[in-house]
Design an enzyme around this catalytic site. Sequence first.
Site, PDB file in Angstrom:
ATOM      1  N   LYS A  58      11.424   1.849  -4.310  1.00  9.17           N
ATOM      2  CA  LYS A  58      12.002   2.687  -3.239  1.00  9.17           C
ATOM      3  C   LYS A  58      13.506   2.417  -3.102  1.00  9.17           C
ATOM      4  CE  LYS A  58       9.197   0.830  -0.151  1.00  9.17           C
ATOM      5  NZ  LYS A  58       8.401  -0.106  -0.993  1.00  9.17           N
TER       6      LYS A  58
ATOM      7  N   ARG B 284       5.699   3.020   8.271  1.00 11.86           N
ATOM      8  CA  ARG B 284       4.815   2.087   7.572  1.00 11.86           C
ATOM      9  C   ARG B 284       3.469   1.932   8.252  1.00 11.86           C
ATOM     10  NH1 ARG B 284       8.636  -1.398   4.652  1.00 11.86           N
ATOM     11  NH2 ARG B 284       7.472  -3.023   3.631  1.00 11.86           N
TER      12      ARG B 284
ATOM     13  N   ARG C 180      12.579 -10.174  -9.239  1.00 16.95           N
ATOM     14  CA  ARG C 180      13.625  -9.379  -8.578  1.00 16.95           C
ATOM     15  C   ARG C 180      14.771 -10.261  -8.085  1.00 16.95           C
ATOM     16  NH1 ARG C 180      12.398  -5.403  -3.701  1.00 16.95           N
ATOM     17  NH2 ARG C 180      11.341  -7.242  -2.896  1.00 16.95           N
TER      18      ARG C 180
ATOM     19  N   ARG D 170      14.687 -12.835  -2.762  1.00 16.20           N
ATOM     20  CA  ARG D 170      14.313 -12.646  -1.356  1.00 16.20           C
ATOM     21  C   ARG D 170      13.219 -13.644  -0.963  1.00 16.20           C
ATOM     22  NH1 ARG D 170      13.420  -6.257  -0.345  1.00 16.20           N
ATOM     23  NH2 ARG D 170      11.492  -7.067   0.552  1.00 16.20           N
TER      24      ARG D 170
ATOM     25  N   ARG E   6       1.923  -9.144   1.388  1.00 15.27           N
ATOM     26  CA  ARG E   6       2.544  -7.817   1.553  1.00 15.27           C
ATOM     27  C   ARG E   6       1.671  -6.734   0.926  1.00 15.27           C
ATOM     28  NH1 ARG E   6       8.008  -9.065  -1.164  1.00 15.27           N
ATOM     29  NH2 ARG E   6       8.498  -6.867  -0.877  1.00 15.27           N
TER      30      ARG E   6
HETATM   31  P1  AP5 Z   1      12.784  -2.173  -5.549  1.00 16.09           P
HETATM   32  O1  AP5 Z   1      13.537  -0.894  -5.703  1.00 16.09           O
HETATM   33  O2  AP5 Z   1      13.472  -3.325  -4.900  1.00 16.09           O
HETATM   34  O3  AP5 Z   1      11.365  -1.879  -4.845  1.00 16.09           O
HETATM   35  P2  AP5 Z   1      11.023  -1.496  -3.339  1.00 16.09           P
HETATM   36  O4  AP5 Z   1       9.939  -0.496  -3.390  1.00 16.09           O
HETATM   37  O5  AP5 Z   1      12.271  -1.147  -2.584  1.00 16.09           O
HETATM   38  O6  AP5 Z   1      10.427  -2.908  -2.894  1.00 16.09           O
HETATM   39  P3  AP5 Z   1      10.592  -3.735  -1.566  1.00 16.09           P
HETATM   40  O7  AP5 Z   1       9.977  -5.092  -1.888  1.00 16.09           O
HETATM   41  O8  AP5 Z   1      12.004  -3.753  -1.069  1.00 16.09           O
HETATM   42  O9  AP5 Z   1       9.692  -2.960  -0.610  1.00 16.09           O
HETATM   43  P4  AP5 Z   1       9.054  -3.445   0.666  1.00 16.09           P
HETATM   44  O10 AP5 Z   1       8.582  -2.167   1.220  1.00 16.09           O
HETATM   45  O11 AP5 Z   1       8.048  -4.519   0.541  1.00 16.09           O
HETATM   46  O12 AP5 Z   1      10.266  -4.194   1.408  1.00 16.09           O
HETATM   47  P5  AP5 Z   1      11.153  -3.830   2.689  1.00 16.09           P
HETATM   48  O13 AP5 Z   1      12.504  -4.354   2.426  1.00 16.09           O
HETATM   49  O14 AP5 Z   1      10.984  -2.410   3.072  1.00 16.09           O
HETATM   50  O15 AP5 Z   1      12.269  -2.600  -7.008  1.00 16.09           O
HETATM   51  C1  AP5 Z   1      11.533  -3.795  -7.207  1.00 16.09           C
HETATM   52  C2  AP5 Z   1      11.864  -4.402  -8.580  1.00 16.09           C
HETATM   53  O16 AP5 Z   1      11.392  -3.504  -9.596  1.00 16.09           O
HETATM   54  C3  AP5 Z   1      13.367  -4.580  -8.831  1.00 16.09           C
HETATM   55  O17 AP5 Z   1      13.569  -5.774  -9.536  1.00 16.09           O
HETATM   56  C4  AP5 Z   1      13.755  -3.344  -9.667  1.00 16.09           C
HETATM   57  O18 AP5 Z   1      14.845  -3.615 -10.538  1.00 16.09           O
HETATM   58  C5  AP5 Z   1      12.467  -3.058 -10.432  1.00 16.09           C
HETATM   59  N1  AP5 Z   1      12.237  -1.627 -10.673  1.00 16.09           N
HETATM   60  C6  AP5 Z   1      12.451  -0.607  -9.797  1.00 16.09           C
HETATM   61  N2  AP5 Z   1      12.099   0.576 -10.337  1.00 16.09           N
HETATM   62  C7  AP5 Z   1      11.635   0.293 -11.582  1.00 16.09           C
HETATM   63  C8  AP5 Z   1      11.113   1.103 -12.638  1.00 16.09           C
HETATM   64  N3  AP5 Z   1      10.966   2.436 -12.504  1.00 16.09           N
HETATM   65  N4  AP5 Z   1      10.737   0.487 -13.795  1.00 16.09           N
HETATM   66  C9  AP5 Z   1      10.864  -0.861 -13.939  1.00 16.09           C
HETATM   67  N5  AP5 Z   1      11.369  -1.681 -12.969  1.00 16.09           N
HETATM   68  C10 AP5 Z   1      11.747  -1.106 -11.812  1.00 16.09           C
HETATM   69  O19 AP5 Z   1      10.428  -4.686   3.813  1.00 16.09           O
HETATM   70  C11 AP5 Z   1      10.500  -6.091   3.851  1.00 16.09           C
HETATM   71  C12 AP5 Z   1       9.821  -6.597   5.120  1.00 16.09           C
HETATM   72  O20 AP5 Z   1      10.522  -6.113   6.285  1.00 16.09           O
HETATM   73  C13 AP5 Z   1       8.369  -6.142   5.331  1.00 16.09           C
HETATM   74  O21 AP5 Z   1       7.441  -6.980   4.661  1.00 16.09           O
HETATM   75  C14 AP5 Z   1       8.246  -6.245   6.859  1.00 16.09           C
HETATM   76  O22 AP5 Z   1       8.103  -7.568   7.273  1.00 16.09           O
HETATM   77  C15 AP5 Z   1       9.617  -5.755   7.324  1.00 16.09           C
HETATM   78  N6  AP5 Z   1       9.656  -4.299   7.522  1.00 16.09           N
HETATM   79  C16 AP5 Z   1      10.445  -3.404   6.839  1.00 16.09           C
HETATM   80  N7  AP5 Z   1      10.221  -2.156   7.268  1.00 16.09           N
HETATM   81  C17 AP5 Z   1       9.284  -2.249   8.252  1.00 16.09           C
HETATM   82  C18 AP5 Z   1       8.631  -1.295   9.067  1.00 16.09           C
HETATM   83  N8  AP5 Z   1       8.910   0.022   8.965  1.00 16.09           N
HETATM   84  N9  AP5 Z   1       7.691  -1.731   9.942  1.00 16.09           N
HETATM   85  C19 AP5 Z   1       7.408  -3.053  10.066  1.00 16.09           C
HETATM   86  N10 AP5 Z   1       7.989  -4.014   9.310  1.00 16.09           N
HETATM   87  C20 AP5 Z   1       8.925  -3.613   8.416  1.00 16.09           C
END
Ligand code: AP5
Length: 214
Positions: free
Chosen positions: A13, A88, A127, A160, A171
């Site tokens: 994402k 979410r 990552r 991270r 997660r």
């Molecule tokens: P990346 O693009 O970083 O993936 P992502 O989907 O953004 O993963 P996240 O881990 O950031 O998602 P998340 O939803 O768990 O975290 P968030 O920050 O929202 O890609 C991942 C890896 O794959 C990278 O190394 C990249 O290079 C590689 N890659 C990407 N695309 C690729 C491809 N096509 N092919 C090969 N490799 C590829 O949330 C973190 C925490 O915050 C949550 O756990 C929660 O505690 C809190 N939080 C955030 N939002 C909320 C909410 N709305 N409600 C409640 N808690 C929340």
Amino acid sequence: MRVVLFGPPGAGKGTQAGVLKEKLGIPHISTGDMLREAVREGTPLGQEAQGYMNRGELVPDELILRMMEERLRRPDTERGFILDGFPRTVAQAEALDALLDRLNMRLDAVIDLQVPEEELVRRLSGRLVCPGCQAIYQAQSRPPRVAGKCDACGGEVITRPDDRPEAVRNRLVVYARQTEPLIEYYRKQGLLHSVDGTIGPERVCEQIAKIIGA
Ligand code: AP5
């Protein structure tokens, strides 16, 4: 254009949002990035959120909704936005619908990035992220040009805290239990588009661009 990028942790994402915001000239709104900034700055929100995040649990809805209402009311969202990591939970999705109604806006598309679990675990274990400019790398397949340094801003790249294996496992469980039900929620609204997230970032981006007409 108002788009939700949806999918499990590690689906890509943030990677896609980073490209799309330049292409479309609209803000990338990531609840994860906003929370991590609050943690770094030690704000009351950050202090409350940190424990949930490090354990891989969701931060309570009321904190997220307060933060997002304030963000979506800023003038830079008038031409559109890319949401990443929000909504979410069903409660967050319902609150988003109600808020957009009040702002006289509506979503155009929800993109569901589909990636199998073993690939998510592989990606997250390697990552690297830049806390300064949010650039995202993969230690094995897309490392920074200079080890440990961000290509874009020269800042130090880090792992991270919630990419530790036990937090990643949690997660994924939390995603299946609390977030996956939104697929049906948005399918019923006719907004859902599924994209194969395993085909390499450039090709994933082409697929998304085709769907949203970018
Ligand atoms: P990346 O693009 O970083 O993936 P992502 O989907 O953004 O993963 P996240 O881990 O950031 O998602 P998340 O939803 O768990 O975290 P968030 O920050 O929202 O890609 C991942 C890896 O794959 C990278 O190394 C990249 O290079 C590689 N890659 C990407 N695309 C690729 C491809 N096509 N092919 C090969 N490799 C590829 O949330 C973190 C925490 O915050 C949550 O756990 C929660 O505690 C809190 N939080 C955030 N939002 C909320 C909410 N709305 N409600 C409640 N808690 C929340």
